[in-house]
Design a protein around this motif. Structure first.
Motif, short mmCIF file in Angstrom:
data_model
loop_
_atom_site.label_atom_id
_atom_site.label_comp_id
_atom_site.label_asym_id
_atom_site.label_seq_id
_atom_site.Cartn_x
_atom_site.Cartn_y
_atom_site.Cartn_z
N GLY A 321 0.84 -1.23 -0.03
CA GLY A 321 0.09 -0.14 0.08
C GLY A 321 0.65 1.16 0.17
N GLY A 322 2.13 1.22 0.64
CA GLY A 322 2.90 2.43 0.82
C GLY A 322 3.81 2.34 -0.60
N ASP A 323 4.50 1.43 -0.85
CA ASP A 323 5.53 1.41 -1.91
C ASP A 323 4.87 0.99 -3.40
OD1 ASP A 323 7.30 1.87 0.03
OD2 ASP A 323 7.65 -0.08 0.68
N GLY A 324 3.72 0.79 -3.41
CA GLY A 324 3.27 0.33 -4.70
C GLY A 324 3.75 -1.04 -5.13
N ASP A 325 4.04 -1.86 -4.38
CA ASP A 325 4.42 -3.55 -4.76
C ASP A 325 3.46 -4.23 -5.15
OD1 ASP A 325 5.80 -5.58 -5.03
OD2 ASP A 325 6.75 -5.78 -3.31
N LEU A 326 3.15 -4.14 -6.45
CA LEU A 326 2.06 -4.68 -7.21
C LEU A 326 2.27 -6.35 -7.28
CD1 LEU A 326 0.71 -2.36 -10.03
CD2 LEU A 326 -0.30 -2.54 -7.45
N THR A 362 -1.48 17.41 -7.64
CA THR A 362 -0.69 17.87 -6.69
C THR A 362 -0.40 17.24 -5.44
OG1 THR A 362 -2.59 19.11 -5.79
CG2 THR A 362 -1.12 20.21 -7.95
N ALA A 363 -1.33 16.30 -4.98
CA ALA A 363 -1.54 15.63 -3.64
C ALA A 363 -0.25 14.93 -3.55
CB ALA A 363 -2.76 15.16 -3.32
N ALA A 364 0.53 14.61 -2.46
CA ALA A 364 1.53 13.56 -2.27
C ALA A 364 0.83 12.18 -2.09
CB ALA A 364 2.39 14.02 -1.31
N PRO A 365 1.61 11.06 -2.78
CA PRO A 365 0.95 9.92 -2.38
C PRO A 365 1.30 9.36 -0.86
CG PRO A 365 2.88 9.65 -3.54
CD PRO A 365 2.50 11.12 -3.38
N PRO A 366 0.57 8.12 -0.28
CA PRO A 366 0.74 8.13 1.06
C PRO A 366 2.17 7.53 1.00
CG PRO A 366 -0.79 6.53 -0.23
CD PRO A 366 -0.59 7.72 -1.23
N GLY A 367 2.86 7.83 1.97
CA GLY A 367 4.34 7.46 2.25
C GLY A 367 4.33 6.35 3.07
N PRO A 368 5.48 5.74 2.89
CA PRO A 368 5.97 4.36 3.76
C PRO A 368 5.85 4.58 5.23
CG PRO A 368 7.81 5.36 2.66
CD PRO A 368 6.65 6.22 2.06
N ASP A 374 -3.76 2.69 8.38
CA ASP A 374 -3.87 3.98 7.74
C ASP A 374 -4.00 4.01 6.37
OD1 ASP A 374 -4.31 5.32 10.39
OD2 ASP A 374 -2.07 5.90 10.34
N LEU A 375 -3.11 3.19 5.86
CA LEU A 375 -3.08 2.94 4.37
C LEU A 375 -4.13 2.42 3.73
CD1 LEU A 375 0.63 1.74 3.99
CD2 LEU A 375 -0.33 3.92 3.22
N ARG A 376 -4.82 1.36 4.60
CA ARG A 376 -5.89 0.77 4.05
C ARG A 376 -7.34 1.52 4.12
NH1 ARG A 376 -6.16 -4.05 7.83
NH2 ARG A 376 -8.48 -4.21 7.16
N ARG A 377 -7.28 2.48 5.21
CA ARG A 377 -8.38 3.21 5.66
C ARG A 377 -8.58 4.10 4.39
NH1 ARG A 377 -7.26 5.02 10.32
NH2 ARG A 377 -8.24 3.37 11.37
N ARG A 378 -7.21 4.77 3.95
CA ARG A 378 -7.15 5.88 2.88
C ARG A 378 -7.35 5.41 1.68
NH1 ARG A 378 -2.51 10.23 2.49
NH2 ARG A 378 -3.16 11.29 0.33
N LEU A 379 -6.92 4.23 1.27
CA LEU A 379 -7.41 3.80 0.04
C LEU A 379 -8.64 3.27 -0.10
CD1 LEU A 379 -6.57 2.59 -2.89
CD2 LEU A 379 -5.84 0.35 -1.64
N ALA A 380 -9.45 2.66 0.93
CA ALA A 380 -10.84 2.37 0.98
C ALA A 380 -11.76 3.51 0.70
CB ALA A 380 -11.04 1.68 2.26
N ALA A 388 -10.75 8.84 -9.45
CA ALA A 388 -9.92 8.34 -10.18
C ALA A 388 -8.22 9.16 -10.07
CB ALA A 388 -10.22 8.26 -11.54
N LEU A 389 -8.32 10.14 -9.97
CA LEU A 389 -7.22 11.02 -9.85
C LEU A 389 -6.18 10.41 -8.76
CD1 LEU A 389 -4.98 12.97 -10.82
CD2 LEU A 389 -6.47 14.69 -9.64
N ARG A 390 -7.09 10.48 -7.61
CA ARG A 390 -6.42 10.27 -6.31
C ARG A 390 -6.16 8.67 -6.34
NH1 ARG A 390 -5.85 14.81 -6.62
NH2 ARG A 390 -6.53 16.37 -4.97
N LEU A 391 -6.67 8.05 -6.97
CA LEU A 391 -6.49 6.54 -6.72
C LEU A 391 -5.29 6.39 -7.61
CD1 LEU A 391 -7.20 3.40 -6.38
CD2 LEU A 391 -8.54 3.64 -8.36
N ARG A 392 -5.03 7.03 -8.96
CA ARG A 392 -3.70 7.04 -9.54
C ARG A 392 -2.49 7.13 -8.63
NH1 ARG A 392 -4.48 5.82 -15.10
NH2 ARG A 392 -6.52 6.06 -15.68
#
Length: 412
Positions: A321-326, A362-368, A374-380, A388-392
């Motif tokens: 969720g924080g580093d984008g490890d798909l 302009t918004a920063a992505p969630p950091g590690p 918190d990461l799960r809550r934010r993505l949910a 869509a923009l914030r999801l990307r």
């Protein structure tokens, strides 16, 4: 393992020809012991089981390792001797073989012992191959290597494995210091079977001296084929999700294969090679999805959220969720219909279309530094809003445009 543990003897040639002249129907009942010799002789005369391709013998980087891969056919030991004579600095022989001729295995073992070379099995060494392995100054395996033992045999006319006296093999094993009880069990294993002891048993019996890790020695994964095609196949075995790129982005897959092959040829470890493949796979996945349509991205976001929930550890959850490890996201959901299957379906959708330039915000992505909860809550929350923009940004960060341009060669 056709040909494993085969003896080279041809002592019954004359008797075999006589029996053919008499006709088998009238003599099999009274000459059963001779029938095996007849079968062996016809096998030699008719050459019904031709040797496979010769073993591949290559010199590793720095001239310290020699890699032998394949069956121990006639002449294998002689070809190895040529390489060793030309490169006296060799200290280690990598062995990957399902066996072959006993005489060849023993001859290789003599060279190993005479030169004080260590032997190493990165994958498997079976039957006649073990006669070479046990002569090593050091005898090394990794935890999941397979050493296989069985009784020697000679091939018969119709695929029979005809048992032969194992005194020579027994003597060689015992002379190398192997435990007698282990040797008896090894040679009592029928020729059609194979006994693969675990590392603890191998060490207790004196077969191996050390179990090494995948980061201790040069990678041997491409010992059978270090061409670009061989490297590509190894990359796909390591990360099967990359198969999605074969049709739509072959240049990307070839680039990963070329860099992995370079790593192998430089003598880097298996751990280094796998880390390189996984890192490149993660970049490729992120780049492919950075240009996906909103519906595909929403489905990917739900997969990532599910994977974070199922990850089982704070560290893995934050990596996803924080580093984008798909890649870890796909692997966190097990089962045939789990994350890998879901990710592959979404990846096919993303690659099938010509990706647009990914929007940036302009918004920063969630950091590690954020915790898993918190990461799960934010993505949910992002998924619920359908933003869509914030999801990307949450999945790829604000560098999605640069990532797409650099990781997908040939795309506009």
């Amino acid at each position: 393992m056709a040909g494993a543990g085969v003896r080279r003897g041809r002592a019954w040639a004359g008797a075999g020809i006589v029996l053919v002249g008499l006709g088998l129907a009238g003599v099999v009942g009274t000459l059963t012991p001779a029938f095996g010799a007849l079968s062996r002789n016809l096998e030699a005369v008719l050459d019904t089981t031709p040797d496979g391709p010769p073993a591949r013998i290559t010199l590793g980087p720095g001239g310290r390792d020699v890699r032998l891969w394949g069956d121990l056919n006639d002449g294998t030991a002689a070809r190895l001797r040529v390489v060793l004579d030309a490169h006296p600095g060799v200290t280690r022989l990598h062995l990957t073989s399902d066996g072959g001729l006993v005489d060849e295995g023993a001859a290789i073992g003599e060279q190993v012992a005479t030169r004080g070379i260590a032997t190493y099995v990165p994958d498997y060494c079976v039957s006649a191959c073990t006669l070479a392995f046990i002569r090593g100054r050091e005898r090394l395996i990794v935890a999941d290597s397979r050493l296989g033992f069985h009784a020697p045999y000679e091939p018969g006319m119709f695929g029979q494995m005809i048992p032969v006296d194992a005194s020579d093999e027994r003597g060689r094993y015992l002379a190398a210091g192997l435990d007698p009880a282990f040797v008896e069990q090894a040679l009592a294993t029928p020729s059609r079977d194979i006994w693969i002891p675990d590392p603890a048993r191998l060490r207790a019996a004196g077969v191996i001296t050390r179990v090494v890790g995948p980061d201790d020695l040069p990678d041997s994964t491409l010992d059978d084929d270090d061409s670009l095609a061989g490297a590509r196949a190894a990359v796909l075995r390591a990360v099967d999700l990359l198969a999605a790129f074969t049709a739509h982005r072959p240049a990307l897959l070839d680039g990963i294969a070329a860099r992995y092959r370079a790593s192998y040829r430089q003598g880097r470890s298996e751990s280094d090679g796998l880390a390189l493949i996984r890192a490149e796979a993660m970049d490729a996945l992120r780049a492919a999805f950075a240009g996906a349509d909103d519906a595909t991205l929403a489905a990917l976001g739900r997969l990532v959220l599910d994977a974070m929930t199922a990850s089982g550890s704070e560290e893995t959850c934050r990596a996803i969720g924080g580093d984008g490890d798909l890649l870890s996201a796909a692997e966190a959901l097990p089962g045939r219909q789990g994350g890998v299957a879901r990710m592959r379906a979404l990846l096919d959708r993303a690659l099938a279309r010509r990706p647009p330039i990914a929007p940036t915000g302009t918004a920063a992505p969630p950091g590690p530094t954020l915790g898993c909860t918190d990461l799960r809550r934010r993505l949910a929350a992002i998924l619920t809003r359908g933003d869509a923009l914030r999801l990307r940004e949450a999945l790829f960060g604000r560098g999605a445009r640069r990532l797409e341009a650099s990781a997908l060669p040939g795309e506009p």
